[in-house]
Design a protein around this motif. Structure first.
Motif, short mmCIF file in Angstrom:
data_model
loop_
_atom_site.label_atom_id
_atom_site.label_comp_id
_atom_site.label_asym_id
_atom_site.label_seq_id
_atom_site.Cartn_x
_atom_site.Cartn_y
_atom_site.Cartn_z
N UNK A 58 36.65 46.68 30.48
CA UNK A 58 35.25 46.91 30.62
C UNK A 58 35.27 46.79 32.47
N UNK A 59 36.70 45.77 33.00
CA UNK A 59 36.48 45.31 34.28
C UNK A 59 36.93 47.24 34.87
N UNK A 60 38.53 47.03 34.03
CA UNK A 60 38.75 49.20 34.35
C UNK A 60 38.39 50.12 34.64
N UNK A 61 36.68 49.84 34.02
CA UNK A 61 36.01 51.05 34.21
C UNK A 61 35.11 50.90 34.79
N UNK A 62 34.86 49.34 35.43
CA UNK A 62 33.94 49.35 36.65
C UNK A 62 34.36 49.76 38.45
N UNK A 63 33.50 49.68 38.73
CA UNK A 63 33.37 50.11 39.87
C UNK A 63 32.76 49.62 41.24
N UNK A 64 32.57 48.10 40.41
CA UNK A 64 32.09 46.86 41.60
C UNK A 64 33.39 46.51 42.03
N UNK A 65 33.52 46.08 43.28
CA UNK A 65 34.70 45.30 43.66
C UNK A 65 34.91 43.88 43.60
N UNK A 66 33.91 43.21 42.79
CA UNK A 66 33.90 42.32 42.57
C UNK A 66 34.13 41.66 41.09
N UNK A 67 33.74 43.19 40.58
CA UNK A 67 33.84 43.07 38.76
C UNK A 67 34.74 43.61 38.48
N UNK A 68 35.55 44.79 39.13
CA UNK A 68 36.22 45.76 38.78
C UNK A 68 38.03 44.90 39.05
N UNK A 69 39.01 46.07 38.77
CA UNK A 69 40.24 45.42 38.63
C UNK A 69 40.85 45.76 39.63
N UNK A 70 41.39 44.39 41.17
CA UNK A 70 41.55 44.40 42.75
C UNK A 70 43.41 45.40 41.95
N UNK A 71 42.87 46.72 41.56
CA UNK A 71 44.87 47.50 41.76
C UNK A 71 46.05 47.23 42.18
N UNK A 72 45.38 47.39 43.45
CA UNK A 72 46.37 47.19 45.13
C UNK A 72 47.10 46.23 44.97
N UNK A 73 46.52 44.97 44.54
CA UNK A 73 46.36 44.10 44.97
C UNK A 73 47.04 42.95 43.73
N UNK A 74 46.65 43.26 42.21
CA UNK A 74 47.47 42.82 41.75
C UNK A 74 48.65 43.33 41.44
N UNK A 75 49.30 45.19 41.90
CA UNK A 75 50.26 45.55 41.70
C UNK A 75 51.22 44.84 43.32
N UNK A 76 51.22 44.59 43.88
CA UNK A 76 51.23 44.00 45.23
C UNK A 76 52.21 42.48 44.39
N UNK A 77 51.40 41.73 43.46
CA UNK A 77 51.74 40.57 43.08
C UNK A 77 52.28 40.28 42.00
N UNK A 78 52.27 42.27 41.57
CA UNK A 78 53.47 42.19 40.54
C UNK A 78 52.74 41.30 38.77
#
Length: 289
Positions: A58-78
């Motif tokens: 659900x979060x992956x499909x959300x475009x809200x900055x608080x409810x979605x997935x911060x993909x770039x930040x997650x990738x940076x932190x692995x």
């Protein structure tokens, strides 16, 4: 009735926390995800339960900055999306329990009515669920700052390899082998993976920099692309490295100034307290006369 209400509130908070913790247990290794992480040179991370998987989708499909997935930040932190969602769920559960307990404790002192227990639980859930988001954002910002500092050293190493007559691809790979810093490990894995797939390493590094939101890495890829056409880029690499070091020094200076400004108020209060301590005997003597 008040002790009974407190007991019921504590049981409710503990039960809610137990439900969330039971819903997000660590599961067995997910083989496709592990292979993907291994191909990128990172250690695999375990997935979590069914509830977390559904919320992650659900979060992956959300475009809200608080409810979605911060993909770039997650990738940076692995960090995998499922672990991020699990942390938010645990934070929400802990916040709900904390909010319930605080409202009940204040209700015993007749500060707030006991009817506000659900409101306190809801507020605690929101605050606890948002705390991992802000922590992730701050950690990602610090990691990107660390990446920029390491890139300055990496550029100098690539320039030395180029000056020694290395081609662009070996220069990128061998310069990344000088250290086990997370960024250099990712650059090394990216270059090797691109070689296996038949891609040019600078295109792979450009994609990596775009995905991590590190524009300096994109600049490195552009310089490597220029070197592949036969251009002499050692001077450009040293200039870019010096620019990154200067930017890092400016950031450190600005941070030091901000911390000095934050000390102004505590130091002023300390001076006022010291003057009050020194003048207290004289003031007290004048007031008693």
């Amino acid at each position: 009735m008040m002790p009974l209400a407190i007991l019921l509130g504590l049981v409710f908070g503990a039960g809610l926390a137990a439900v969330f913790l039971a819903a997000v247990p660590d599961a067995k290794l997910h083989l496709p995800y592990a292979l993907e992480r291994t191909s990128r040179g990172a250690s695999p991370q375990p997935t979590t339960g069914v509830v977390v998987t559904g919320l992650t989708d659900r979060a992956a499909r959300s475009s809200h900055p608080w409810l979605g997935l911060p993909q770039a930040d997650l990738d940076v932190l692995e960090l995998s999306p499922s672990r991020y969602i699990a942390r938010r769920l645990r934070g929400a559960a802990l916040g709900a329990a904390t909010g319930t307990v605080l409202v009940l404790v204040n209700a015993t002192a007749t500060v707030v009515p006991a009817a506000l227990v659900p409101l306190g639980a809801l507020a605690g859930t929101g605050l606890g669920g948002m705390l991992p988001y802000f922590q992730l954002r701050d950690r990602a910002r610090q990691r990107r700052d660390s990446y920029r500092r390491v890139l300055a050293v990496y550029l100098d190493l690539v320039a030395q390899e180029r000056s020694a007559g290395r081609a662009a691809t070996p220069a990128l790979r061998e310069a990344a082998e000088a250290s086990d810093h997370p960024l250099l490990l990712r650059i090394r894995a990216t270059v090797l993976h691109a070689h296996r797939l038949g891609r040019t390493p600078w295109d792979a590094l450009r994609d990596l920099g775009t995905r991590l939101k590190v524009p300096e890495l994109v600049d490195v890829a552009d310089l490597a692309d220029t070197a592949a056409d036969g251009a002499a880029i050692a001077t450009s690499l040293h200039t870019k490295a010096a620019s990154l070091r200067h930017a890092a020094l400016s950031d450190d200076t600005a941070e030091a100034n901000r911390r000095s400004e934050r000390l102004t108020l505590p130091v002023s209060l300390l001076m006022v307290a010291f003057l009050g301590l020194v003048l207290y005997p004289t003031t007290a003597q004048l007031l008693t006369q």
